[in-house]
Design a protein around this motif. Sequence first.
Motif, PDB file in Angstrom:
ATOM      1  N   GLY A 275      -4.934 -12.999 -18.228  1.00 17.33           N
ATOM      2  CA  GLY A 275      -5.242 -13.657 -16.965  1.00 17.33           C
ATOM      3  C   GLY A 275      -4.037 -13.833 -16.064  1.00 17.33           C
ATOM      4  O   GLY A 275      -4.183 -14.181 -14.894  1.00 17.33           O
ATOM      5  N   GLY A 276      -2.862 -13.604 -16.612  1.00 15.07           N
ATOM      6  CA  GLY A 276      -1.638 -13.774 -15.854  1.00 15.07           C
ATOM      7  C   GLY A 276      -1.294 -12.552 -15.016  1.00 15.07           C
ATOM      8  O   GLY A 276      -2.061 -11.587 -14.935  1.00 15.07           O
ATOM      9  N   SER A 277      -0.115 -12.624 -14.397  1.00 22.56           N
ATOM     10  CA  SER A 277       0.323 -11.559 -13.482  1.00 22.56           C
ATOM     11  C   SER A 277       1.757 -11.139 -13.787  1.00 22.56           C
ATOM     12  O   SER A 277       2.556 -11.942 -14.293  1.00 22.56           O
ATOM     13  CB  SER A 277       0.253 -12.054 -12.031  1.00 22.56           C
ATOM     14  N   LEU A 278       2.044  -9.901 -13.455  1.00 23.46           N
ATOM     15  CA  LEU A 278       3.396  -9.375 -13.498  1.00 23.46           C
ATOM     16  C   LEU A 278       3.554  -8.411 -12.340  1.00 23.46           C
ATOM     17  O   LEU A 278       2.572  -7.796 -11.895  1.00 23.46           O
ATOM     18  CB  LEU A 278       3.672  -8.621 -14.803  1.00 23.46           C
ATOM     19  N   ARG A 279       4.787  -8.252 -11.874  1.00 22.70           N
ATOM     20  CA  ARG A 279       5.073  -7.239 -10.866  1.00 22.70           C
ATOM     21  C   ARG A 279       6.159  -6.317 -11.390  1.00 22.70           C
ATOM     22  O   ARG A 279       7.268  -6.768 -11.700  1.00 22.70           O
ATOM     23  CB  ARG A 279       5.509  -7.847  -9.535  1.00 22.70           C
TER      24      ARG A 279
ATOM     25  N   PHE B 181      -4.901  -4.282  -9.977  1.00 24.37           N
ATOM     26  CA  PHE B 181      -3.537  -3.812  -9.725  1.00 24.37           C
ATOM     27  C   PHE B 181      -3.420  -3.324  -8.288  1.00 24.37           C
ATOM     28  O   PHE B 181      -4.361  -2.770  -7.725  1.00 24.37           O
ATOM     29  CB  PHE B 181      -3.183  -2.657 -10.654  1.00 24.37           C
ATOM     30  N   THR B 182      -2.234  -3.501  -7.729  1.00 30.28           N
ATOM     31  CA  THR B 182      -1.952  -3.017  -6.378  1.00 30.28           C
ATOM     32  C   THR B 182      -0.607  -2.321  -6.370  1.00 30.28           C
ATOM     33  O   THR B 182       0.400  -2.904  -6.784  1.00 30.28           O
ATOM     34  CB  THR B 182      -1.936  -4.166  -5.368  1.00 30.28           C
ATOM     35  N   ILE B 183      -0.593  -1.086  -5.875  1.00 32.78           N
ATOM     36  CA  ILE B 183       0.651  -0.345  -5.737  1.00 32.78           C
ATOM     37  C   ILE B 183       1.122  -0.460  -4.291  1.00 32.78           C
ATOM     38  O   ILE B 183       0.314  -0.446  -3.354  1.00 32.78           O
ATOM     39  CB  ILE B 183       0.484   1.134  -6.155  1.00 32.78           C
ATOM     40  N   SER B 184       2.422  -0.591  -4.115  1.00 31.44           N
ATOM     41  CA  SER B 184       2.994  -0.654  -2.775  1.00 31.44           C
ATOM     42  C   SER B 184       4.417  -0.119  -2.849  1.00 31.44           C
ATOM     43  O   SER B 184       4.960   0.095  -3.940  1.00 31.44           O
ATOM     44  CB  SER B 184       2.980  -2.087  -2.238  1.00 31.44           C
ATOM     45  N   ARG B 185       5.001   0.081  -1.669  1.00 29.92           N
ATOM     46  CA  ARG B 185       6.373   0.583  -1.665  1.00 29.92           C
ATOM     47  C   ARG B 185       7.108   0.074  -0.433  1.00 29.92           C
ATOM     48  O   ARG B 185       6.497  -0.171   0.605  1.00 29.92           O
ATOM     49  CB  ARG B 185       6.412   2.098  -1.733  1.00 29.92           C
ATOM     50  N   ASP B 186       8.407  -0.049  -0.589  1.00 31.97           N
ATOM     51  CA  ASP B 186       9.296  -0.416   0.498  1.00 31.97           C
ATOM     52  C   ASP B 186      10.342   0.684   0.564  1.00 31.97           C
ATOM     53  O   ASP B 186      11.312   0.679  -0.212  1.00 31.97           O
ATOM     54  CB  ASP B 186       9.921  -1.781   0.226  1.00 31.97           C
ATOM     55  N   ASN B 187      10.148   1.632   1.459  1.00 30.70           N
ATOM     56  CA  ASN B 187      11.051   2.788   1.504  1.00 30.70           C
ATOM     57  C   ASN B 187      12.450   2.410   2.002  1.00 30.70           C
ATOM     58  O   ASN B 187      13.419   3.104   1.690  1.00 30.70           O
ATOM     59  CB  ASN B 187      10.450   3.885   2.380  1.00 30.70           C
ATOM     60  N   ALA B 188      12.555   1.316   2.722  1.00 36.14           N
ATOM     61  CA  ALA B 188      13.882   0.857   3.129  1.00 36.14           C
ATOM     62  C   ALA B 188      14.702   0.412   1.925  1.00 36.14           C
ATOM     63  O   ALA B 188      15.931   0.483   1.937  1.00 36.14           O
ATOM     64  CB  ALA B 188      13.751  -0.282   4.127  1.00 36.14           C
ATOM     65  N   LYS B 189      14.005  -0.036   0.888  1.00 36.11           N
ATOM     66  CA  LYS B 189      14.670  -0.467  -0.345  1.00 36.11           C
ATOM     67  C   LYS B 189      14.544   0.578  -1.446  1.00 36.11           C
ATOM     68  O   LYS B 189      14.980   0.327  -2.572  1.00 36.11           O
ATOM     69  CB  LYS B 189      14.076  -1.794  -0.826  1.00 36.11           C
ATOM     70  N   ASN B 190      13.925   1.707  -1.134  1.00 34.94           N
ATOM     71  CA  ASN B 190      13.723   2.772  -2.143  1.00 34.94           C
ATOM     72  C   ASN B 190      13.063   2.210  -3.398  1.00 34.94           C
ATOM     73  O   ASN B 190      13.478   2.527  -4.535  1.00 34.94           O
ATOM     74  CB  ASN B 190      15.055   3.425  -2.508  1.00 34.94           C
ATOM     75  N   THR B 191      12.053   1.412  -3.223  1.00 42.70           N
ATOM     76  CA  THR B 191      11.429   0.739  -4.347  1.00 42.70           C
ATOM     77  C   THR B 191       9.905   0.816  -4.250  1.00 42.70           C
ATOM     78  O   THR B 191       9.335   0.654  -3.174  1.00 42.70           O
ATOM     79  CB  THR B 191      11.857  -0.736  -4.424  1.00 42.70           C
ATOM     80  N   VAL B 192       9.291   1.078  -5.390  1.00 43.20           N
ATOM     81  CA  VAL B 192       7.838   1.066  -5.519  1.00 43.20           C
ATOM     82  C   VAL B 192       7.459  -0.078  -6.448  1.00 43.20           C
ATOM     83  O   VAL B 192       8.160  -0.333  -7.436  1.00 43.20           O
ATOM     84  CB  VAL B 192       7.328   2.404  -6.095  1.00 43.20           C
ATOM     85  N   TYR B 193       6.374  -0.745  -6.121  1.00 44.49           N
ATOM     86  CA  TYR B 193       5.941  -1.904  -6.895  1.00 44.49           C
ATOM     87  C   TYR B 193       4.556  -1.671  -7.480  1.00 44.49           C
ATOM     88  O   TYR B 193       3.741  -0.945  -6.931  1.00 44.49           O
ATOM     89  CB  TYR B 193       5.896  -3.151  -6.004  1.00 44.49           C
ATOM     90  N   LEU B 194       4.313  -2.336  -8.589  1.00 40.94           N
ATOM     91  CA  LEU B 194       2.967  -2.400  -9.146  1.00 40.94           C
ATOM     92  C   LEU B 194       2.682  -3.861  -9.447  1.00 40.94           C
ATOM     93  O   LEU B 194       3.215  -4.410 -10.408  1.00 40.94           O
ATOM     94  CB  LEU B 194       2.836  -1.549 -10.414  1.00 40.94           C
ATOM     95  N   GLN B 195       1.876  -4.468  -8.593  1.00 36.72           N
ATOM     96  CA  GLN B 195       1.444  -5.848  -8.808  1.00 36.72           C
ATOM     97  C   GLN B 195       0.241  -5.838  -9.730  1.00 36.72           C
ATOM     98  O   GLN B 195      -0.766  -5.219  -9.415  1.00 36.72           O
ATOM     99  CB  GLN B 195       1.088  -6.507  -7.478  1.00 36.72           C
ATOM    100  N   MET B 196       0.366  -6.521 -10.849  1.00 35.15           N
ATOM    101  CA  MET B 196      -0.688  -6.520 -11.853  1.00 35.15           C
ATOM    102  C   MET B 196      -1.222  -7.942 -12.007  1.00 35.15           C
ATOM    103  O   MET B 196      -0.478  -8.841 -12.436  1.00 35.15           O
ATOM    104  CB  MET B 196      -0.148  -6.005 -13.197  1.00 35.15           C
ATOM    105  N   ASN B 197      -2.469  -8.132 -11.650  1.00 33.79           N
ATOM    106  CA  ASN B 197      -3.124  -9.435 -11.755  1.00 33.79           C
ATOM    107  C   ASN B 197      -4.248  -9.384 -12.767  1.00 33.79           C
ATOM    108  O   ASN B 197      -4.712  -8.303 -13.149  1.00 33.79           O
ATOM    109  CB  ASN B 197      -3.681  -9.851 -10.387  1.00 33.79           C
TER     110      ASN B 197
END
Length: 120
Positions: free
Chosen positions: A15-19, A64-80
């Motif tokens: 039930g928890g979350s991680l990114r 889950f939600t995938i996103s990215r910040d190209n200014a930071k060269n980083t991709v995220y996976l938010q997992m709820n």
Amino acid sequence: QVQLVESGGGLVQAGGSLRLSCAASGRYAMGWFRQAPGKEREFVSATSYSGITTYYADSVKGRFTISRDNAKNTVYLQMNSLKPEDTAVYYCAATRSTRRYSDYDGYDYWGQGTQVTVSS
């Protein structure tokens, strides 16, 4: 050579979350895969370089939600709403084309993986 570095894994209750984060340079579409003990590596999510187009496995859609910040060269996976069956090593991967976004062979570079453990 593209270097991918994942971070953000850990132990969480059901039930928890991680990114998860994946640092990657270059103009690549990015994907997340996971591999549980004794199982094959499976597709989780992917995004185009622009971030406009995203893809999800049915098992994580809506959680889950995938996103990215190209200014930071980083991709995220938010997992709820994590479930014990989400327990696996999670890998990020880079590809020049999303044509084979859900195929392991469609990716050119891989990170070392980060462990996600969901307790019941």
